[in-house]
Design a protein around this motif. Structure first.
Motif, PDB file in Angstrom:
ATOM      1  N   UNK A  59     -61.031  46.859  44.446  1.00  0.00           N
ATOM      2  CA  UNK A  59     -61.129  48.261  44.868  1.00  0.00           C
ATOM      3  C   UNK A  59     -61.551  48.293  46.335  1.00  0.00           C
ATOM      4  N   UNK A  60     -60.763  48.960  47.140  1.00  0.00           N
ATOM      5  CA  UNK A  60     -61.178  49.136  48.532  1.00  0.00           C
ATOM      6  C   UNK A  60     -61.313  50.632  48.818  1.00  0.00           C
TER       7      UNK A  60
ATOM      8  N   UNK B 294     -56.681  48.780  44.074  1.00  0.00           N
ATOM      9  CA  UNK B 294     -56.962  50.214  43.943  1.00  0.00           C
ATOM     10  C   UNK B 294     -57.541  50.700  45.274  1.00  0.00           C
TER      11      UNK B 294
ATOM     12  N   UNK C 110     -59.312  53.671  47.182  1.00  0.00           N
ATOM     13  CA  UNK C 110     -60.021  54.953  47.103  1.00  0.00           C
ATOM     14  C   UNK C 110     -59.970  55.586  48.490  1.00  0.00           C
TER      15      UNK C 110
ATOM     16  N   UNK D 271     -61.202  57.974  51.178  1.00  0.00           N
ATOM     17  CA  UNK D 271     -62.475  58.646  51.460  1.00  0.00           C
ATOM     18  C   UNK D 271     -62.232  59.732  52.516  1.00  0.00           C
ATOM     19  N   UNK D 272     -62.824  60.884  52.315  1.00  0.00           N
ATOM     20  CA  UNK D 272     -62.536  62.009  53.221  1.00  0.00           C
ATOM     21  C   UNK D 272     -63.245  61.882  54.568  1.00  0.00           C
TER      22      UNK D 272
ATOM     23  N   UNK E 284     -63.520  51.095  56.037  1.00  0.00           N
ATOM     24  CA  UNK E 284     -62.459  50.162  55.639  1.00  0.00           C
ATOM     25  C   UNK E 284     -63.208  49.031  54.940  1.00  0.00           C
ATOM     26  N   UNK E 285     -63.459  49.244  53.642  1.00  0.00           N
ATOM     27  CA  UNK E 285     -64.400  48.352  52.959  1.00  0.00           C
ATOM     28  C   UNK E 285     -63.879  47.829  51.647  1.00  0.00           C
ATOM     29  N   UNK E 286     -64.279  46.606  51.383  1.00  0.00           N
ATOM     30  CA  UNK E 286     -64.078  46.050  50.051  1.00  0.00           C
ATOM     31  C   UNK E 286     -65.242  46.559  49.209  1.00  0.00           C
ATOM     32  N   UNK E 287     -64.923  47.409  48.216  1.00  0.00           N
ATOM     33  CA  UNK E 287     -65.997  48.019  47.427  1.00  0.00           C
ATOM     34  C   UNK E 287     -66.371  47.148  46.233  1.00  0.00           C
TER      35      UNK E 287
END
Lengths: 124, 294
Positions: A30-31, A63, A65, A67-68, A105-108
């Motif tokens: 998930x990123x 996946x 996500x 983000x606003x 810009x992250x690996x969650x």
């Protein structure tokens, strides 16, 4: 198309995590990213299918996500959602704002499949 | 964001990791690992490392970005001609192919290192790190990095520079900041280049460009400049001198640790990948490739 370079960096991180945790394979990644990261989700997914080939994450689902974009007004302190090219305060209209979201810009997270005890015993 | 203190948990993503959030669930037989690291972690690490090198040698690093043909190399040529000769300059050039831009700089007697990125549309911190092996940093005051001409990709990669300068040339149109907000948001200084064309291309309005910059909350100063007529050059050169002085003052107050242990035996994961092999650093042969103390 810098998405491929970014995906290669993603694969490095995912492979390292899978190795550290002794995972059999990676089932999902998930990123989280916002429009101000400068990366296109569709291009990233396309690049991912190339970069993941032959890795422990070959079968993993990517996946994304979205983000606003959010800004905090430096004048009135209000927080509001904004467009990437219109980072104005929705409350007072001032342009002196600080971006507080939407540039990520992250690996969650990573979901791993671990070898079960039975198969581990068989291996030994 | 630093990936260590929790500042990477933002308003945007905190809901995802709270109990019940999308990242909190775990299916049976599987392990969910919460990571929260930047995807560009390795690049950012190398960029930080490059910045340490610049700081150790009191060198200001300026990253020039723009679309292709906006006049980055012409700006550098004019800068070399007009900047106080006591300020020693080196240039790192990034292009997909050819050594043309580095050749143009070398004609002015200035050290230039060409990075041919092959198919890569941007410079990254690893490429700059490689280039720094061919540069004796203590011989320079300013290193200009001329990025690959592109208003999209270079904006995502920190190189270890101290400042970003983004050029917007008059023929491109005044609405570029609105079309490429990520790039223009990264600018510490915006330069409206080829300003000698303003009377001819009168649909470009500087005040419109400035308004589009305000729309993306940019507080960067704007300089209108022509490398051809040299108008605006004084403002640009003053800005450079001011940044050199500011950096020196900053480093006096925040000295870089000397004797910084530095080993290059380590191999970056990304350098092992196929893509990185296509990048060539072409030294101008003035300094042996192994002669760097980095």
């Amino acid at each position: 198309m810098h998405e491929l370079a970014i995906c290669e960096s993603l694969m490095d991180q995912v492979e390292r995590i899978a190795l550290e945790r002794n995972a059999q394979c990676v089932t999902s990644i998930v990123i989280g990213m916002g429009p101000l990261s400068g990366v296109e989700a569709q291009l990233l997914k396309h690049a991912y299918s190339i970069a993941s080939t032959g890795t422990v994450a070959e079968q993993a689902e990517l996946i994304v996500e979205s983000l606003p974009v959010r800004v905090r007004c430096n004048s009135c302190g209000a927080e509001s959602e904004a467009l990437a090219n219109k980072l104005l305060c929705k409350t007072c209209g001032d342009w002196h704002t600080t971006v507080i979201g939407g540039d990520e810009l992250m690996l969650l997270s990573v979901e791993l499949e671990k070898p079960d005890e039975l198969s581990a015993e068989v291996l030994h | 964001m630093c990936d260590t203190c929790g500042c990477n948990i933002t308003h945007g993503n905190e809901s995802l990791i709270k109990p019940g959030g999308k990242l909190a669930r775990t299916k049976s037989g599987k392990e969910a690992v919460t990571v929260l690291h930047s995807l560009l972690q390795e690049n950012d690490h190398t960029a930080h490392h490059n910045r340490e090198h610049f700081d150790q040698h009191n060198v200001l690093a300026i990253n020039l970005m723009s679309s292709p043909g906006a006049g980055k190399t012409s700006l550098l040529e004019a800068t070399i001609q007009l900047l106080d000769p006591s300020i020693r300059i080196a240039v790192i050039e990034g292009d997909l192919e050819t050594e043309n831009d580095a050749e143009r700089i070398r004609k002015h007697g200035v050290k230039a290192i060409q990075i041919a990125t092959g198919s890569a549309c941007h410079l990254d911190a690893h490429m700059i790190h490689q280039a720094l092996h061919n540069l004796e940093l203590n011989e320079y005051d300013v290193v200009f990095i001329e990025n690959v001409g592109n208003l999209v990709c270079p904006a995502s990669f920190d190189l270890g520079q101290h400042h970003n300068v983004v050029l917007l040339s008059v023929p491109e149109g005044d609405d570029k900041p609105s079309k490429y907000p990520v790039m223009f948001r990264s600018a510490d200084l915006v330069m409206i280049s080829k300003a000698d064309l303003l009377p001819i291309l009168d649909d470009f309005k500087s005040e419109h460009a400035r308004r589009y910059l305000q729309d993306i909350a940019s507080t960067a100063p704007v300089i209108e400049l022509s490398a051809k007529t040299k108008s605006g050059m004084t403002q640009w050169l003053d800005w450079i001198k001011q940044q050199i002085s500011n950096r020196k003052d900053y480093l006096k107050q925040h000295p870089v640790q000397s004797g910084h242990a530095h080993q290059h035996e380590h191999e970056h994961l990304s350098q092992r990948r196929e893509g990185a092999k296509n990048t060539k650093v072409i030294s101008d042969k003035a300094i042996p490739e192994t002669g760097s103390p980095l």
